[in-house]
Design an enzyme around this catalytic site. Structure first.
Site, mmCIF file in Angstrom:
data_model
loop_
_atom_site.group_PDB
_atom_site.id
_atom_site.type_symbol
_atom_site.label_atom_id
_atom_site.label_comp_id
_atom_site.label_asym_id
_atom_site.label_seq_id
_atom_site.Cartn_x
_atom_site.Cartn_y
_atom_site.Cartn_z
ATOM 1 N N ASP A 164 -11.502 3.276 4.319
ATOM 2 C CA ASP A 164 -11.934 1.872 4.228
ATOM 3 C C ASP A 164 -13.467 1.772 4.166
ATOM 4 O O ASP A 164 -14.011 0.718 3.860
ATOM 5 C CB ASP A 164 -11.440 1.090 5.459
ATOM 6 C CG ASP A 164 -10.309 0.131 5.120
ATOM 7 O OD1 ASP A 164 -10.122 -0.181 3.925
ATOM 8 O OD2 ASP A 164 -9.620 -0.318 6.059
ATOM 9 N N LYS A 199 0.840 -1.204 0.000
ATOM 10 C CA LYS A 199 0.000 0.000 0.000
ATOM 11 C C LYS A 199 0.870 1.248 0.000
ATOM 12 O O LYS A 199 0.613 2.199 -0.739
ATOM 13 C CB LYS A 199 -0.867 0.050 1.269
ATOM 14 C CG LYS A 199 -2.113 -0.777 1.183
ATOM 15 C CD LYS A 199 -2.854 -0.748 2.516
ATOM 16 C CE LYS A 199 -3.982 -1.748 2.499
ATOM 17 N NZ LYS A 199 -4.551 -2.056 3.800
ATOM 18 N N GLN A 241 -5.059 -1.317 9.744
ATOM 19 C CA GLN A 241 -4.981 -2.652 9.147
ATOM 20 C C GLN A 241 -5.630 -3.678 10.082
ATOM 21 O O GLN A 241 -5.279 -3.783 11.246
ATOM 22 C CB GLN A 241 -3.499 -3.001 8.899
ATOM 23 C CG GLN A 241 -3.269 -4.305 8.161
ATOM 24 C CD GLN A 241 -3.800 -4.277 6.732
ATOM 25 O OE1 GLN A 241 -3.679 -3.295 6.028
ATOM 26 N NE2 GLN A 241 -4.425 -5.372 6.313
#
Ligand code: NAD
Length: 297
Positions: free
Chosen positions: A122, A55, A99
Site C-alpha cells: 500500500d 482484490k 484494509q
C-alpha cells in the site's frame, strides 16, 4: 464547443493486469513459487468486505496467491500486531495489506508501522513515504500511482506542467503531489483551508481532485485544455427513489466542454487501484527475490 475525452480507466487497468499476469508467469518459472498477497480484514464493514473479495479474485486471476485473514472487530492491538509479525516472517508473503479504516480502538499508525516496508504494497509505511519524498525507489500508494499512469498515458512527458492536487491525505493527496513533483511538474496542494480554490484550479494544466465532496469542482474552474483526474467516490441519491449512484469530486458533464481529457466516475481511477496493488505486489516479490524491477510497469 469541442468535447474533451473520457479516459477509460477500466480498459487501462485491464491492460495493466494483463502485463502483470505475463510477468507473474516469468516469476513462477524462475522462482518456483507464486507471488503472495496477504490481505487483513478486521470486522465486517460491508464496503471493505466487497473490496477485499474483489482484490482476492483479481489476485488469483493474475496468477498470484491470495491469502485472506479475517479477524473479528474486537481483535486486540497485540493480536493484530502478532498477525502482522507472522506475515512479515512468512516467506510465501510478498505483500501485506491491512484494509482501512480499522475499528476505533486500534491504532492505525502503529499497525502500518509494524508492516515490513519491503512488503508494504500500500506504500503507507513512513519508510516508503520517506523514500518517495527523497526520490529513492519505493513502494508507492496504489491510487496516486494509478492516477500518474493515466496522466502519463494521456499527456506523455509532464515536465514543466502546472499541477494542482486538491486534498492532502496521506493516502492520495500527499503522495500524488510527490509523484507529480518527481515528474518535474510545478505542484500546488490545495485543501480545506485554501482560499479561492476556483482561481487556484484555473492555473492548472493537470487537476487531481481527491476530496470526497460530490461534484465540487465546477466546469468554469477548469483552464481550457487541462486534464482532470477525479479520485472522489461519493454515493448520492439516484433519480429513482431508494436508489443511489456514484459521483466523483468533479462535475464531469460541465467539465467535458473545457478539458482535454477527464476520468469518469465510475470507470476512471477506481479500477486502477487494485491493478496497481497487483503491480506493487509483483514489484515487492521481485525486490525480495533479488531480481531487477519488472520492466515496463
Ligand atoms: P480524506 O478525507 O482523507 O482527505 C480529503 C482531503 O480533502 C483533505 O485533505 C481536506 O483538506 C480536503 N478538503 C476537504 N474539504 C475541502 C474543500 N472544501 N476544498 C478543498 N479541499 C478540501 O480523503 P481521501 O482518503 O484522500 O479520499 C478522497 C476521496 O477519494 C474520497 O472520495 C475517497 O472515497 C476517494 N478515494 C478513491 C480511491 C479510489 O480507488 N478511486 C482511493 C482512495 C480514496
Amino acid at each position: 464547443m469541442t468535447m474533451g475525452k473520457l479516459i477509460d480507466g477500466t480498459a487501462f487497468a485491464a491492460r495493466l493486469r494483463g502485463q502483470v499476469a505475463e510477468k507473474v508467469t516469468d516469476f513462477v518459472a524462475s522462482q518456483g513459487r507464486k507471488p503472495g498477497l496477504a490481505v487483513v480484514l478486521v470486522g465486517e464493514d460491508p464496503a471493505s468486505s466487497v473490496y477485499v473479495r474483489s482484490k482476492g479474485k483479481m489476485t488469483v486471476a493474475v496468477g498470484m496467491e491470495s491469502l485472506e485473514y479475517k479477524r473479528p472487530a474486537d481483535i486486540s492491538q497485540d493480536e493484530l500486531l502478532a498477525l502482522i509479525d507472522d506475515l512479515n516472517k512468512n516467506d510465501a508473503v510478498d505483500g501485506i495489506l491491512v484494509q482501512l479504516p480499522l475499528p476505533k480502538h486500534l491504532d492505525e499508525n502503529a499497525v502500518i508501522a509494524a508492516i515490513d516496508p519491503a512488503k508494504d504494497v500500500d506504500g503507507f509505511h513512513v519508510v516508503n513515504s520517506g523514500r518517495l519524498a527523497v526520490g529513492l525507489p519505493a513502494l508507492v500508494p496504489c491510487t496516486p500511482l494509478g492516477c500518474l499512469m493515466l496522466l502519463k498515458d494521456e499527456l506523455g512527458d509532464l515536465s514543466g506542467m502546472e499541477a494542482v492536487v486538491i486534498g492532502r491525505s496521506n493516502i492520495v493527496g500527499k503522495p500524488m503531489a510527490a509523484l507529480l513533483l518527481a515528474e518535474s511538474c510545478t505542484v500546488t496542494i490545495a485543501h480545506s483551508r485554501t482560499r479561492d480554490l476556483a482561481s487556484v484550479v484555473h492555473r492548472a494544466d493537470i487537476v487531481v481532485a481527491a476530496v470526497g465532496r460530490p461534484e465540487m469542482v465546477k466546469g468554469e474552474w477548469i483552464k481550457p485544455g487541462a486534464t482532470v483526474i477525479d479520485v472522489g467516490i461519493n454515493r448520492v441519491p439516484g433519480d429513482e427513489e431508494g436508489k443511489s449512484r456514484l459521483v466523483g469530486d468533479v462535475a464531469t458533464a460541465e467539465c467535458l466542454g473545457h478539458v482535454r481529457a477527464i476520468t469518469p466516475v465510475p470507470g476512471g481511477v477506481g479500477p486502477m487501484t487494485i491493478a496497481v496493488l497487483l503491480r506493487n505486489t509483483l514489484v515487492a516479490a521481485h525486490m525480495r527475490a533479488g531480481l531487477p524491477a519488472p520492466e515496463g510497469l
